[in-house]
Design a protein around this motif. Sequence first.
Motif, short mmCIF file in Angstrom:
data_model
loop_
_atom_site.label_atom_id
_atom_site.label_comp_id
_atom_site.label_asym_id
_atom_site.label_seq_id
_atom_site.Cartn_x
_atom_site.Cartn_y
_atom_site.Cartn_z
N CYS A 12 -8.22 -49.97 0.27
CA CYS A 12 -7.34 -49.80 -0.89
C CYS A 12 -7.92 -48.75 -1.83
O CYS A 12 -9.11 -48.78 -2.14
CB CYS A 12 -7.20 -51.14 -1.62
SG CYS A 12 -6.17 -51.04 -3.10
N TRP A 25 4.81 -53.21 6.87
CA TRP A 25 4.40 -51.82 6.74
C TRP A 25 4.54 -51.05 8.05
O TRP A 25 4.08 -49.91 8.16
CB TRP A 25 2.96 -51.74 6.29
CG TRP A 25 2.70 -52.23 4.91
CD1 TRP A 25 3.55 -52.19 3.85
CD2 TRP A 25 1.50 -52.84 4.44
NE1 TRP A 25 2.96 -52.72 2.74
CE2 TRP A 25 1.70 -53.13 3.07
CE3 TRP A 25 0.29 -53.16 5.02
CZ2 TRP A 25 0.72 -53.73 2.29
CZ3 TRP A 25 -0.68 -53.74 4.24
CH2 TRP A 25 -0.47 -54.03 2.89
N TYR A 34 -2.22 -48.82 -1.03
CA TYR A 34 -2.73 -49.95 -1.80
C TYR A 34 -2.52 -51.26 -1.04
O TYR A 34 -1.55 -51.40 -0.30
CB TYR A 34 -2.03 -50.03 -3.15
CG TYR A 34 -2.14 -48.74 -3.94
CD1 TYR A 34 -3.34 -48.37 -4.53
CD2 TYR A 34 -1.06 -47.89 -4.08
CE1 TYR A 34 -3.47 -47.20 -5.25
CE2 TYR A 34 -1.17 -46.70 -4.79
CZ TYR A 34 -2.38 -46.36 -5.37
OH TYR A 34 -2.49 -45.19 -6.06
N SER A 36 -1.83 -54.22 -2.35
CA SER A 36 -0.87 -55.13 -2.97
C SER A 36 -0.08 -54.41 -4.06
O SER A 36 -0.45 -53.32 -4.50
CB SER A 36 -1.59 -56.33 -3.57
OG SER A 36 -2.43 -55.90 -4.63
N GLU A 37 0.98 -55.06 -4.51
CA GLU A 37 1.75 -54.53 -5.63
C GLU A 37 0.91 -54.50 -6.90
O GLU A 37 1.04 -53.61 -7.72
CB GLU A 37 3.01 -55.38 -5.86
CG GLU A 37 4.08 -55.17 -4.82
CD GLU A 37 4.67 -53.76 -4.86
OE1 GLU A 37 4.87 -53.22 -5.97
OE2 GLU A 37 4.93 -53.21 -3.79
N ARG A 38 0.04 -55.48 -7.05
CA ARG A 38 -0.83 -55.54 -8.22
C ARG A 38 -1.72 -54.30 -8.29
O ARG A 38 -1.83 -53.66 -9.35
CB ARG A 38 -1.68 -56.79 -8.18
CG ARG A 38 -2.61 -56.92 -9.36
CD ARG A 38 -3.40 -58.20 -9.27
NE ARG A 38 -4.27 -58.30 -10.42
CZ ARG A 38 -5.11 -59.28 -10.61
NH1 ARG A 38 -5.20 -60.26 -9.75
NH2 ARG A 38 -5.88 -59.31 -11.67
N CYS A 39 -2.34 -53.94 -7.18
CA CYS A 39 -3.19 -52.74 -7.16
C CYS A 39 -2.37 -51.48 -7.39
O CYS A 39 -2.82 -50.56 -8.07
CB CYS A 39 -3.95 -52.64 -5.84
SG CYS A 39 -5.41 -53.69 -5.78
N LYS A 40 -1.18 -51.45 -6.86
CA LYS A 40 -0.31 -50.29 -7.04
C LYS A 40 0.04 -50.11 -8.52
O LYS A 40 -0.05 -49.00 -9.06
CB LYS A 40 0.96 -50.48 -6.21
CG LYS A 40 1.89 -49.30 -6.20
CD LYS A 40 3.04 -49.60 -5.28
CE LYS A 40 4.04 -48.47 -5.23
NZ LYS A 40 5.15 -48.75 -4.31
N CYS A 41 0.39 -51.18 -9.19
CA CYS A 41 0.72 -51.12 -10.62
C CYS A 41 -0.49 -50.78 -11.47
O CYS A 41 -0.41 -49.99 -12.41
CB CYS A 41 1.34 -52.43 -11.07
SG CYS A 41 2.96 -52.75 -10.37
N LYS A 44 -1.33 -47.10 -11.27
CA LYS A 44 -0.42 -46.27 -12.06
C LYS A 44 -0.77 -46.33 -13.55
O LYS A 44 -0.63 -45.35 -14.26
CB LYS A 44 1.02 -46.71 -11.84
CG LYS A 44 1.56 -46.29 -10.48
CD LYS A 44 3.00 -46.66 -10.32
CE LYS A 44 3.51 -46.23 -8.97
NZ LYS A 44 4.92 -46.55 -8.78
#
Length: 47
Positions: A12, A25, A34, A36-41, A44
């Motif tokens: 990640c 995926w 990334y 997870s969505e958490r890491c993606k957010c 950003k």
Amino acid sequence: MHHKQILPTKVCEHCQRPFSWRKKWARDWEQVRYCSERCKCEAKKTR
């Protein structure tokens, strides 16, 4: 059927932890950055 030992893995870009391929995926594994969505957010937010 896949065995977990032979699934491709990546690291990640945000948390630097390894994560494995997931069926959701399958079409865009090359673009996944990334775990997870958490890491993606969070990534950003820190840009």
